[in-house]
Design an enzyme around this catalytic site. Structure first.
Site, mmCIF file in Angstrom:
data_model
loop_
_atom_site.group_PDB
_atom_site.id
_atom_site.type_symbol
_atom_site.label_atom_id
_atom_site.label_comp_id
_atom_site.label_asym_id
_atom_site.label_seq_id
_atom_site.Cartn_x
_atom_site.Cartn_y
_atom_site.Cartn_z
ATOM 1 N N VAL A 16 0.723 -1.133 -0.214
ATOM 2 C CA VAL A 16 -0.107 -0.085 -0.023
ATOM 3 C C VAL A 16 0.658 1.331 0.026
ATOM 4 C CG1 VAL A 16 -1.686 1.362 1.552
ATOM 5 C CG2 VAL A 16 -1.917 -0.995 1.047
ATOM 6 N N LYS A 40 14.921 -3.004 3.089
ATOM 7 C CA LYS A 40 14.007 -2.525 1.989
ATOM 8 C C LYS A 40 14.234 -1.194 1.702
ATOM 9 C CE LYS A 40 9.422 -4.086 2.444
ATOM 10 N NZ LYS A 40 8.078 -4.002 2.822
ATOM 11 N N GLU A 150 -7.768 2.316 2.325
ATOM 12 C CA GLU A 150 -7.288 2.010 0.981
ATOM 13 C C GLU A 150 -7.987 0.761 0.441
ATOM 14 O OE1 GLU A 150 -5.060 3.582 -1.023
ATOM 15 O OE2 GLU A 150 -5.871 1.950 -2.409
ATOM 16 N N LEU A 152 -6.967 -0.502 -2.768
ATOM 17 C CA LEU A 152 -6.644 -0.899 -3.878
ATOM 18 C C LEU A 152 -6.431 -2.504 -4.061
ATOM 19 C CD1 LEU A 152 -3.481 -2.342 -3.126
ATOM 20 C CD2 LEU A 152 -3.047 -0.035 -2.840
ATOM 21 N N ASN A 207 -14.769 -5.448 2.423
ATOM 22 C CA ASN A 207 -13.875 -6.803 2.257
ATOM 23 C C ASN A 207 -14.707 -7.747 2.779
ATOM 24 O OD1 ASN A 207 -11.751 -5.511 0.913
ATOM 25 N ND2 ASN A 207 -10.246 -5.926 2.760
ATOM 26 N N ALA A 251 -16.315 -19.473 -8.701
ATOM 27 C CA ALA A 251 -16.072 -20.569 -7.633
ATOM 28 C C ALA A 251 -14.512 -21.135 -7.716
ATOM 29 C CB ALA A 251 -16.803 -21.668 -7.902
ATOM 30 N N GLY A 256 -7.587 -16.089 -0.295
ATOM 31 C CA GLY A 256 -6.293 -15.920 0.725
ATOM 32 C C GLY A 256 -6.097 -14.362 0.698
ATOM 33 N N CYS A 259 -5.472 -9.683 3.089
ATOM 34 C CA CYS A 259 -6.531 -8.796 3.363
ATOM 35 C C CYS A 259 -7.855 -9.424 3.905
ATOM 36 C CB CYS A 259 -6.775 -7.470 2.259
ATOM 37 S SG CYS A 259 -5.561 -6.278 2.341
ATOM 38 N N LYS A 262 -7.976 -11.640 7.269
ATOM 39 C CA LYS A 262 -7.356 -10.913 8.448
ATOM 40 C C LYS A 262 -8.865 -9.824 8.666
ATOM 41 C CE LYS A 262 -4.503 -7.207 7.298
ATOM 42 N NZ LYS A 262 -5.536 -5.979 7.434
HETATM 43 N N1 LIG Z 1 -1.940 -5.291 0.341
HETATM 44 C C1 LIG Z 1 -3.071 -4.769 -0.022
HETATM 45 O O1 LIG Z 1 -3.678 -5.310 -1.034
HETATM 46 C C2 LIG Z 1 -4.000 -3.945 1.084
HETATM 47 C C3 LIG Z 1 -5.027 -3.111 0.570
HETATM 48 C C4 LIG Z 1 -5.647 -2.513 1.109
HETATM 49 C C5 LIG Z 1 -5.429 -2.219 2.622
HETATM 50 N N2 LIG Z 1 -4.411 -2.796 3.004
HETATM 51 C C6 LIG Z 1 -4.062 -2.415 4.451
HETATM 52 O O2 LIG Z 1 -2.923 -1.590 4.389
HETATM 53 C C7 LIG Z 1 -1.699 -2.008 5.407
HETATM 54 C C8 LIG Z 1 -0.704 -2.020 4.975
HETATM 55 O O3 LIG Z 1 -0.870 -3.323 4.021
HETATM 56 P P1 LIG Z 1 0.473 -3.797 3.171
HETATM 57 O O4 LIG Z 1 0.133 -5.036 2.339
HETATM 58 O O5 LIG Z 1 1.111 -2.613 2.436
HETATM 59 O O6 LIG Z 1 1.591 -4.303 4.293
HETATM 60 P P2 LIG Z 1 3.156 -4.612 3.869
HETATM 61 O O7 LIG Z 1 3.373 -5.636 5.065
HETATM 62 O O8 LIG Z 1 3.434 -5.102 2.642
HETATM 63 O O9 LIG Z 1 3.791 -3.343 4.372
HETATM 64 C C9 LIG Z 1 3.903 -2.664 5.729
HETATM 65 C C10 LIG Z 1 5.161 -2.010 5.658
HETATM 66 O O10 LIG Z 1 5.274 -1.247 7.024
HETATM 67 C C11 LIG Z 1 6.459 -1.117 7.368
HETATM 68 N N3 LIG Z 1 6.577 -0.836 8.926
HETATM 69 C C12 LIG Z 1 5.988 -1.817 10.173
HETATM 70 N N4 LIG Z 1 6.210 -1.026 11.126
HETATM 71 C C13 LIG Z 1 6.725 0.399 10.815
HETATM 72 C C14 LIG Z 1 6.892 1.591 11.523
HETATM 73 N N5 LIG Z 1 6.655 1.648 12.842
HETATM 74 N N6 LIG Z 1 7.303 2.603 10.813
HETATM 75 C C15 LIG Z 1 7.453 2.541 9.375
HETATM 76 N N7 LIG Z 1 7.171 1.381 8.826
HETATM 77 C C16 LIG Z 1 6.889 0.234 9.115
HETATM 78 C C17 LIG Z 1 7.027 -2.546 7.297
HETATM 79 O O11 LIG Z 1 8.473 -2.750 7.237
HETATM 80 C C18 LIG Z 1 6.416 -2.959 5.907
HETATM 81 O O12 LIG Z 1 7.594 -2.433 4.826
HETATM 82 C C19 LIG Z 1 -2.723 -3.175 6.182
HETATM 83 O O13 LIG Z 1 -3.175 -2.557 7.240
HETATM 84 C C20 LIG Z 1 -3.535 -3.587 5.147
HETATM 85 O O14 LIG Z 1 -4.505 -4.371 5.782
HETATM 86 C C21 LIG Z 1 -3.351 -3.496 2.165
#
Ligand SMILES: NC(=O)c1ccc[n+]([C@@H]2O[C@H](COP(=O)([O-])OP(=O)(O)OC[C@H]3O[C@@H](n4cnc5c(N)ncnc54)[C@H](O)[C@@H]3O)[C@@H](O)[C@H]2O)c1
Length: 429
Positions: A16, A40, A150, A152, A207, A251, A256, A259, A262
Site C-alpha cells: 500500500v 527494504k 485503501e 487497491l 472486504n 468458484a 487468501g 486482506c 484478516k
Molecule cells: N496489500 C493490500 O492489498 C492492501 C489493500 C488495502 C489495504 N491494506 C492495508 O494496508 C496496510 C498495509 O498493508 P501492506 O500489504 O502494504 O503491508 P506490508 O506488510 O506489505 O507493508 C507494511 C510496511 O510497513 C513497514 N513498517 C512496519 N512498522 C513500521 C513503522 N513503525 N514505521 C515505518 N514502517 C513500518 C514494514 O516494514 C513494511 O514495509 C494493512 O493495514 C493492510 O490491511 C492492504
C-alpha cells in the site's frame, strides 16, 4: 501550500505505502517515504523494487527524483504535513488486528498544528477515536487525524490508485480532511466524506462483503457438484442480474491474501468484542477453510491414497499478478499433501522467492512443463494467464498420470480433455 503541490509523507513502504507513494509522485507530489526495514529502504534507494506489482517499477523509475526513502521519520516530518500511515496490521491469535505498528508510528509523531496522521492501514472501527483519545490524554491536541482507507487490489494496485472506484475520507471537518480531499480531487473519483468511524467501517464491510460473495458462490459450487449443475453457467446467469453483478462469483479453492482473511476475522472479532455475534462471517470463514481442502477429497476420489503420489501445483501466489503469498490457498494445500504422503512439485511465474521461504519441503520447477514431469495429478492453484494457454498435449506427455484439477475454473476443459486427460473443476458437471 503556496501553489506548489502538497509534499506527502508515507510511513510504511509495503504494497500500500509504495503504491501510494508512486501514485502521488505521478500526480506531481514530492513524496517522503519511511520504513523501519533497513534492507527494504536500502533496496528502494538503489532503485530496486522489493515487490512485484504491475506498473509500479515504471512509476518508481519515472519519479525517482521526487521519491525519497529513509528509515528516519525526521525527513518526512521536516517536509510534509500529511503523514500517510501504511504499516501492516496483521492478525493476532485472537483474530483481532495487531495495531502495534500503527501505535509505534502514532507515538513517534510529535504534536504540531500543521501536521496530520492519515490512516491508510486497515484498522478496526473505533481505532481513530481511540488514537485521538490517547493523543488528548498525552496533551498532543494539535495533531489532526484523518481516516483514508485503501481499496487497491494487489495485481492491479497502480491502476486502482489512479482510477479508484471511490475515495473515502473520514475526518473531523478540519484542514486535514480538506487537504486529503484536495489531494485526490485530480483523480475525479466519487468522494465519500464522512466521520472517522464510518470511513473505518466502509473498509471492513467492503472486504467482508466481497469475501461473503466468494464463500457464497463456493457453497453454490459444492451444491452444483451434488446436483449436476455447472457453477460457471450458474454464475454467468446470476451475474447478468444488475443487482448481483459478475465480479467475485468465480468458484474456486478459497480466498487468501493479506486482506480478506484478516479483515473478515477482524470485523467478526470487533463485533464480538462489542457484544454482537456476527454469525454470517463465522460461516464465511469456515466455508473458506473447508474450500481450501476440497482439492484433497477430489485427489483421493480419483487416485485413491496419496502416499508416494506425485502432485504438481501450478501457481502458488494467493492470486495472479502478485508475488504475495500471505494466506495463499497453496500453503494449506501443500501442507495437507505433504502430511498425506504425496510428493509435491510446484511452479509459479513470480512468487517462487517468497514461496521458498514458506514451503521448504516443496520441489520448485522453473516452468509449468517441468513441474508436471512424472506427476500423477496436476492442480491449478493460481490462475496465472500463462496456464490458460498451456500445451496440454505436452503436459500429458510429461505426466505419468492423467488427472487435472482446475482449482480456479480457469482452464479450457475441452482442451484438457482433448489431450486425453481427465478434467475436474470446482462445481462443474
Ligand atoms: N496489500 C493490500 O492489498 C492492501 C489493500 C488495502 C489495504 N491494506 C492495508 O494496508 C496496510 C498495509 O498493508 P501492506 O500489504 O502494504 O503491508 P506490508 O506488510 O506489505 O507493508 C507494511 C510496511 O510497513 C513497514 N513498517 C512496519 N512498522 C513500521 C513503522 N513503525 N514505521 C515505518 N514502517 C513500518 C514494514 O516494514 C513494511 O514495509 C494493512 O493495514 C493492510 O490491511 C492492504
Amino acid at each position: 501550500m503556496g501553489g506548489a503541490r502538497e509534499p506527502i509523507g508515507v510511513i510504511g513502504t509495503g504494497y500500500v505505502g509504495l503504491v501510494t507513494a508512486a501514485g502521488f509522485a505521478e500526480l506531481g507530489h514530492e513524496v517522503w517515504c519511511v520504513d523501519v526495514d533497513e534492507e527494504k529502504v536500502a533496496r528502494l534507494r538503489r532503485g530496486e523494487v522489493p515487490i512485484y506489482e504491475p506498473g509500479l517499477e515504471e512509476l518508481l523509475v519515472k519519479h525517482r527524483g521526487h521519491l525519497h526513502f529513509s528509515t528516519d521519520l525526521a525527513d518526512a516530518l521536516a517536509h510534509a504535513r500529511l503523514l500517510f500511515v501504511a504499516v501492516g496490521t496483521p492478525p493476532t491469535y485472537s483474530g483481532d488486528a495487531d495495531l502495534s505498528a500503527v501505535h509505534a508510528v502514532v507515538d513517534a509523531i510529535p504534536d504540531a498544528d500543521d501536521r496530520s496522521l492519515v490512516m491508510k492501514s486497515t484498522v478496526p472501527c473505533g481505532t481513530g477515536a481511540s488514537i485521538q483519545r490517547v493523543l488528548k490524554e498525552q496533551g498532543r491536541t494539535r495533531l489532526s487525524y484523518v481516516s483514508c482507507p485503501e481499496f487497491l487490489k494487489e495485481g492491479s494496485a497502480v491502476k486502482d490508485f489512479l482510477e479508484p472506484d471511490r475515495v473515502v475520507v473520514g475526518d473531523n471537518g478540519d484542514w486535514a480532511g480538506d487537504a486529503v480531499v484536495a489531494l485526490y480531487e485530480p483523480l475525479g473519483a466519487p468522494l465519500v466524506r464522512t466521520d472517522i468511524q464510518s470511513a473505518e467501517m466502509v473498509k471492513l464491510a467492503s472486504n467482508a462483503f466481497l469475501a461473503t460473495k466468494i464463500s457464497f458462490i463456493n457453497e453454490i459450487a459444492n451444491v452444483c457438484e451434488q446436483t449436476g449443475a455447472d457453477v460457471v453457467e450458474v454464475a454467468r446467469g446470476m451475474g447478468l442480474d444488475d443487482r448481483i453483478g459478475p465480479k467475485f462469483l468465480q468458484a474456486g479453492i478459497g480466498f487468501g491474501g493479506s486482506c480478506f482473511p484478516k479483515d473478515v476475522d477482524a470485523l467478526k472479532q470487533l463485533a464480538g468484542n462489542s457484544g454482537y455475534h456476527f454469525q454470517l462471517l463465522t460461516a464465511v470463514i469456515e466455508v473458506n477453510e473447508l474450500q481450501k481442502r476440497r482439492v484433497m477429497s477430489k485427489l483421493v476420489k480419483h487416485l485413491g491414497g496419496l502416499v508416494g503420489r506425485r502432485v504438481a501445483l501450478l501457481g502458488l501466489a494467493f492470486k495472479p499478478n502478485t508475488d504475495d503469498m500471505r494466506e495463499a490457498s497453496s500453503l494449506v494445500l501443500s501442507a495437507r499433501l505433504a502430511a498425506d504422503g504425496a510428493r509435491v512439485s510446484a511452479y509459479d511465474p513470480i512468487a517462487e522467492e517468497e514461496a521458498r521461504k514458506l514451503m521448504p519441503g516443496l520441489e520448485f520447477a522453473d516452468s509449468a512443463l517441468a513441474a508436471v514431469e512424472g506427476a500423477d495429478a496436476v492442480v491449478l492453484v493460481t490462475e496465472w494467464p500463462e496456464f490458460r494457454d498451456l500445451d496440454w498435449a505436452g503436459v500429458a506427455e510429461q505426466m505419468s498420470g492423467w488427472l487435472v484439477i482446475d482449482g480456479r475454473n480457469a482452464l479450457d476443459a475441452d482442451a484438457v480433455r482433448a489431450a486425453g486427460l481427465v478434467y475436474e473443476g470446482i462445481g462443474r458437471a
